[in-house]
Design an enzyme around this catalytic site. Structure first.
Site, mmCIF file in Angstrom:
data_model
loop_
_atom_site.group_PDB
_atom_site.id
_atom_site.type_symbol
_atom_site.label_atom_id
_atom_site.label_comp_id
_atom_site.label_asym_id
_atom_site.label_seq_id
_atom_site.Cartn_x
_atom_site.Cartn_y
_atom_site.Cartn_z
ATOM 1 N N ASP A 29 -0.783 -1.952 1.397
ATOM 2 C CA ASP A 29 -1.970 -1.021 1.121
ATOM 3 C C ASP A 29 -3.138 -2.146 1.092
ATOM 4 O O ASP A 29 -3.105 -3.166 0.658
ATOM 5 C CB ASP A 29 -1.775 -0.228 -0.225
ATOM 6 C CG ASP A 29 -2.743 0.826 -0.637
ATOM 7 O OD1 ASP A 29 -3.770 0.282 -0.262
ATOM 8 O OD2 ASP A 29 -2.197 1.785 -0.592
ATOM 9 N N ILE A 30 -4.216 -1.640 1.852
ATOM 10 C CA ILE A 30 -5.465 -2.616 1.967
ATOM 11 C C ILE A 30 -6.325 -2.351 0.580
ATOM 12 O O ILE A 30 -7.155 -3.230 0.519
ATOM 13 C CB ILE A 30 -6.236 -2.287 3.216
ATOM 14 C CG1 ILE A 30 -6.720 -0.685 3.384
ATOM 15 C CG2 ILE A 30 -5.527 -2.591 4.249
ATOM 16 C CD1 ILE A 30 -7.715 -0.572 4.403
ATOM 17 N N GLU A 88 -2.951 11.774 -0.399
ATOM 18 C CA GLU A 88 -4.245 10.985 0.045
ATOM 19 C C GLU A 88 -3.928 11.225 1.699
ATOM 20 O O GLU A 88 -4.928 11.029 2.474
ATOM 21 C CB GLU A 88 -4.361 9.595 -0.318
ATOM 22 C CG GLU A 88 -3.080 8.719 -0.335
ATOM 23 C CD GLU A 88 -1.906 8.871 -1.368
ATOM 24 O OE1 GLU A 88 -1.150 8.273 -1.300
ATOM 25 O OE2 GLU A 88 -1.915 9.991 -2.022
ATOM 26 N N HIS A 93 5.105 9.098 2.487
ATOM 27 C CA HIS A 93 5.118 7.700 2.105
ATOM 28 C C HIS A 93 5.613 7.408 0.736
ATOM 29 O O HIS A 93 5.512 8.268 -0.050
ATOM 30 C CB HIS A 93 3.833 7.062 2.475
ATOM 31 C CG HIS A 93 2.696 7.649 1.815
ATOM 32 N ND1 HIS A 93 2.118 8.939 2.118
ATOM 33 C CD2 HIS A 93 1.840 7.045 0.739
ATOM 34 C CE1 HIS A 93 1.081 9.167 1.531
ATOM 35 N NE2 HIS A 93 0.797 8.186 0.462
ATOM 36 N N HIS A 95 5.253 4.365 -2.180
ATOM 37 C CA HIS A 95 4.399 3.562 -2.501
ATOM 38 C C HIS A 95 5.424 2.344 -3.420
ATOM 39 O O HIS A 95 6.160 2.795 -4.462
ATOM 40 C CB HIS A 95 3.246 3.707 -3.828
ATOM 41 C CG HIS A 95 2.261 4.469 -3.082
ATOM 42 N ND1 HIS A 95 1.060 3.829 -2.600
ATOM 43 C CD2 HIS A 95 2.137 6.044 -2.995
ATOM 44 C CE1 HIS A 95 0.220 5.135 -2.286
ATOM 45 N NE2 HIS A 95 0.871 6.198 -2.405
#
Length: 131
Positions: A29-30, A88, A93, A95
């Site tokens: 994750d950026i 989002e 997905h 995390h």
């Protein structure tokens, strides 16, 4: 229309890839909530994680488990926390977040802004441990 995650999977948007196989893709994750925060996504575009077929979801969890094992070895932490929010980006997905305390996984706090070089270093460490 392709999601941002599909564009990452297809190499249209650069990422710090951790691992992939024929069905799944994991990348940093950026804007991590904790250093090493990694996203695990199916390569097929599906919005809601619980709409994924049971057998595919099972394989996704096994893939996520392998990524988490690599994270835990590469990054100093007590555990790898897992969460599914899914609001989002309209692409299912998971995390995976290195954590030492519960607040390390809190999404309401200010997120990190690591440099591309810092992300690259973390990705190398985790990839080295991926089996």
């Amino acid at each position: 229309m392709a999601t941002i995650f599909s564009k990452i999977i297809n190499g249209e948007i650069p990422s710090h890839k951790i691992a992939e196989n024929e069905e799944f893709f994991a990348f940093l994750d950026i804007n991590p909530v904790s250093p090493g925060h990694t996203l695990v996504v199916p390569k097929m575009e599906i919005d809601y994680i619980f709409d994924i077929e049971d057998d595919v979801l099972g394989r996704m969890m096994v893939f996520a488990k392998q990524v988490a094992a690599a994270q835990r070895t590469a990054i100093s932490c007590k555990r790898i926390g897992m969460t599914v929010i899914g609001l989002e980006v309209p692409h299912a997905h998971i995390h995976l977040i290195p954590m030492n305390k519960e607040s390390d996984i809190y999404f309401g706090k200010e997120k990190g802004t690591p440099t591309q070089e810092e992300l690259a270093e973390i990705a190398i460490k985790i990839r080295k441990e991926f089996k």
